[in-house]
Scaffold this active site. Structure first.
Site, short mmCIF file in Angstrom:
data_model
loop_
_atom_site.label_atom_id
_atom_site.label_comp_id
_atom_site.label_asym_id
_atom_site.label_seq_id
_atom_site.Cartn_x
_atom_site.Cartn_y
_atom_site.Cartn_z
N LYS A 6 0.80 -1.23 0.00
CA LYS A 6 0.00 0.00 0.00
C LYS A 6 0.84 1.28 0.00
O LYS A 6 0.35 2.35 0.32
CB LYS A 6 -1.00 0.02 1.18
CG LYS A 6 -2.01 -1.08 1.13
CD LYS A 6 -2.89 -0.94 -0.08
CE LYS A 6 -3.20 -2.26 -0.70
NZ LYS A 6 -3.59 -2.20 -2.09
N THR A 59 3.29 0.42 -4.69
CA THR A 59 3.94 -0.65 -5.44
C THR A 59 3.49 -0.66 -6.91
O THR A 59 4.31 -0.77 -7.84
CB THR A 59 3.56 -2.03 -4.83
OG1 THR A 59 3.50 -1.89 -3.42
CG2 THR A 59 4.53 -3.10 -5.24
N THR A 60 2.17 -0.53 -7.10
CA THR A 60 1.59 -0.60 -8.44
C THR A 60 2.18 0.50 -9.33
O THR A 60 2.53 0.27 -10.49
CB THR A 60 0.06 -0.42 -8.34
OG1 THR A 60 -0.42 -1.22 -7.26
CG2 THR A 60 -0.64 -0.82 -9.62
N TRP A 61 2.30 1.69 -8.76
CA TRP A 61 2.86 2.84 -9.49
C TRP A 61 4.32 2.59 -9.84
O TRP A 61 4.74 2.77 -11.00
CB TRP A 61 2.72 4.09 -8.61
CG TRP A 61 3.07 5.39 -9.24
CD1 TRP A 61 3.14 5.68 -10.58
CD2 TRP A 61 3.40 6.60 -8.56
NE1 TRP A 61 3.49 6.99 -10.75
CE2 TRP A 61 3.65 7.58 -9.53
CE3 TRP A 61 3.50 6.95 -7.20
CZ2 TRP A 61 4.00 8.89 -9.19
CZ3 TRP A 61 3.83 8.26 -6.87
CH2 TRP A 61 4.08 9.22 -7.86
N HIS A 94 7.89 -7.54 -0.93
CA HIS A 94 7.44 -6.81 0.25
C HIS A 94 8.29 -7.20 1.46
O HIS A 94 7.99 -6.80 2.57
CB HIS A 94 5.98 -7.15 0.58
CG HIS A 94 4.96 -6.52 -0.34
ND1 HIS A 94 5.11 -5.28 -0.88
CD2 HIS A 94 3.75 -6.97 -0.76
CE1 HIS A 94 4.04 -4.99 -1.61
NE2 HIS A 94 3.21 -6.01 -1.57
N SER A 96 -4.82 3.36 3.68
CA SER A 96 -4.90 2.61 2.44
C SER A 96 -5.19 1.14 2.72
O SER A 96 -5.84 0.48 1.96
CB SER A 96 -3.59 2.76 1.67
OG SER A 96 -3.70 2.23 0.39
N TYR A 111 6.94 8.23 -1.58
CA TYR A 111 5.70 8.43 -2.37
C TYR A 111 5.33 9.91 -2.43
O TYR A 111 5.06 10.45 -3.51
CB TYR A 111 4.60 7.61 -1.70
CG TYR A 111 3.25 7.60 -2.39
CD1 TYR A 111 2.91 6.58 -3.27
CD2 TYR A 111 2.31 8.59 -2.12
CE1 TYR A 111 1.66 6.55 -3.87
CE2 TYR A 111 1.05 8.55 -2.71
CZ TYR A 111 0.73 7.54 -3.59
OH TYR A 111 -0.51 7.50 -4.17
N ARG A 168 -7.15 3.47 -5.63
CA ARG A 168 -8.26 3.97 -4.80
C ARG A 168 -8.38 5.48 -4.98
O ARG A 168 -9.14 5.94 -5.81
CB ARG A 168 -8.03 3.56 -3.34
CG ARG A 168 -9.23 3.73 -2.44
CD ARG A 168 -8.88 3.37 -1.01
NE ARG A 168 -7.79 4.19 -0.48
CZ ARG A 168 -7.96 5.33 0.17
NH1 ARG A 168 -9.17 5.79 0.40
NH2 ARG A 168 -6.92 6.02 0.61
N GLY A 173 -5.23 7.67 -4.52
CA GLY A 173 -3.92 8.13 -4.99
C GLY A 173 -3.59 9.54 -4.53
O GLY A 173 -3.10 10.34 -5.31
P1 A3P Z 1 -4.70 4.94 -1.85
O1 A3P Z 1 -5.40 3.74 -1.24
O2 A3P Z 1 -4.27 5.95 -0.81
O3 A3P Z 1 -5.44 5.57 -2.98
P2 A3P Z 1 0.14 -0.55 -3.61
O4 A3P Z 1 0.29 -0.45 -5.10
O5 A3P Z 1 1.46 -0.68 -2.87
O6 A3P Z 1 -0.88 -1.58 -3.20
O7 A3P Z 1 -0.42 0.87 -3.11
C1 A3P Z 1 -1.71 1.28 -3.45
C2 A3P Z 1 -1.81 2.79 -3.28
O8 A3P Z 1 -1.11 3.45 -4.37
C3 A3P Z 1 -3.26 3.25 -3.34
O9 A3P Z 1 -3.32 4.40 -2.49
C4 A3P Z 1 -3.39 3.61 -4.83
O10 A3P Z 1 -4.46 4.46 -5.12
C5 A3P Z 1 -2.04 4.28 -5.08
N1 A3P Z 1 -1.68 4.30 -6.52
C6 A3P Z 1 -1.92 3.32 -7.45
N2 A3P Z 1 -1.47 3.71 -8.66
C7 A3P Z 1 -0.93 4.93 -8.51
C8 A3P Z 1 -0.31 5.88 -9.42
N3 A3P Z 1 -0.17 5.59 -10.71
N4 A3P Z 1 0.12 7.06 -8.91
C9 A3P Z 1 -0.03 7.34 -7.61
N5 A3P Z 1 -0.61 6.52 -6.69
C10 A3P Z 1 -1.05 5.32 -7.14
#
Ligand code: A3P
Length: 295
Positions: free
Chosen positions: A66, A69-71, A131, A163, A191, A261, A263
């Site tokens: 959270k 990671t995805t970004w 992780h 998150s 972040y 969610r 972001g």
């Molecule tokens: P929020 O729940 O605060 O919106 P992970 O990828 O480690 O699971 O983290 C998820 C968090 O990163 C979520 O935060 C998500 O919305 C946010 N996120 C996903 N894609 C993103 C992007 N391209 N840029 C910025 N934040 C991003």
């Protein structure tokens, strides 16, 4: 199958009976190599340490869940594959594949099956994600002899809490310390700072991945294009990320959209009381005492 579940064997059970244990709020926690971790993480740490064979040109992305990671997966995939997949154009894999599926995890915490064979089959240079805390990475990954570059991304713990309604803030101290000792090996990202100036950070990550932008690319605005391609708004809106459900960890199907969610930086203000926020700040300050790093 003991190959896929280190704790299921008799040897594993006698091992856990010797490891210090305490009750967690969710699952019991074991003290393993200096980190309090769930049985699932213990299982994957043991499997990764025993079976994962790092290559010198592997790039390891490390995060606490959270933290973005995805970004980071999307950004590094786009940066590292620029020569194969030009950033501009309508055919980029990021447009049709979920970022979680572009970079595999070393460990799959919640399932017994371990994908070592799949990792072995990947061509070099591999982009891999974890992780696991720094202290639990296989010694071969952190040893200066092999020297995989590591990119670590952390996030304001209060936003991480919101998150996922759960946090462990100790995770990033190991990566921070290693980043201070050897910044050429461990790139430490935040972040909030990435959100504040994504283009600057995309250039820093590209340098670290040894795929720096050429002058021509800079003049053509490629760094900004990478930022736009991997931006929250762009990724969230793609059908591959906004529809469907996939079981990536085994037994826990998740909506693809759940990785996108809100972001935002500071969303914790909408969910935590002042008292909760102060309490968390105190815990984080206590944990990070003695390091320049502040929560
Ligand atoms: P929020 O729940 O605060 O919106 P992970 O990828 O480690 O699971 O983290 C998820 C968090 O990163 C979520 O935060 C998500 O919305 C946010 N996120 C996903 N894609 C993103 C992007 N391209 N840029 C910025 N934040 C991003």
């Amino acid at each position: 199958d003991t190959k896929h579940n280190a704790l299921a064997s008799e040897e594993g059970e006698s091992l856990t009976s010797k490891i210090p244990r305490r009750e967690g709020w969710w699952r019991p926690l074991f003290l393993f190599q200096g980190s309090w971790i769930t049985p699932q993480v213990l299982n994957s740490a043991m499997l990764v340490q025993a079976q994962f064979k790092p290559r010198a040109d592997d790039i390891i992305l490390a995060t606490y869940p959270k933290s973005g990671t995805t970004w980071l997966k999307a950004l590094t995939f786009v940066l590292a594959n620029r020569s194969r997949h030009p950033v501009t154009g309508n055919e980029h894999p990021v447009l049709t594949q979920h970022p979680q599926d572009l970079v595999p995890f070393l460990e799959l915490p919640d399932r017994a099956l371990h994908p070592v064979e799949e990792l072995e089959a990947l061509p070099s240079p591999r982009l891999l994600c974890t992780h696991l805390p720094y202290a639990l990475l296989p010694p071969a990954v952190t040893s200066s002899a092999i020297g995989c570059p590591i990119v670590y991304l952390c996030r304001e713990p209060k936003d991480v809490v919101v998150s996922m309604w759960h946090y462990v803030n100790k995770h990033y101290l190991g990566y921070w310390k290693q980043n201070v000792i050897d910044p050429s090996r461990v790139l430490f990202l935040k972040y909030d700072e990435m959100m504040a100036d994504p283009t600057k950070h995309v250039k820093i990550i590209a340098e670290f991945l040894r795929v720096p932008f050429s002058e021509d690319e800079e003049n053509a605005g490629v760094p900004d294009e990478v930022v736009r391609l991997c931006s929250f708004q762009n990724l969230k809106g793609l059908p591959v990320n906004s529809t469907g459900k996939v079981d990536r960890v085994g037994g826990l199907p998740m909506e693809n959209s759940s990785f996108f969610r809100s972001g935002k930086v500071g969303d914790w203000r909408n969910h935590l009381t002042k008292e909760m926020a102060n309490k968390l700040d105190c815990i984080v300050q206590e944990k990070l005492k003695g390091s320049v790093l502040r929560g």
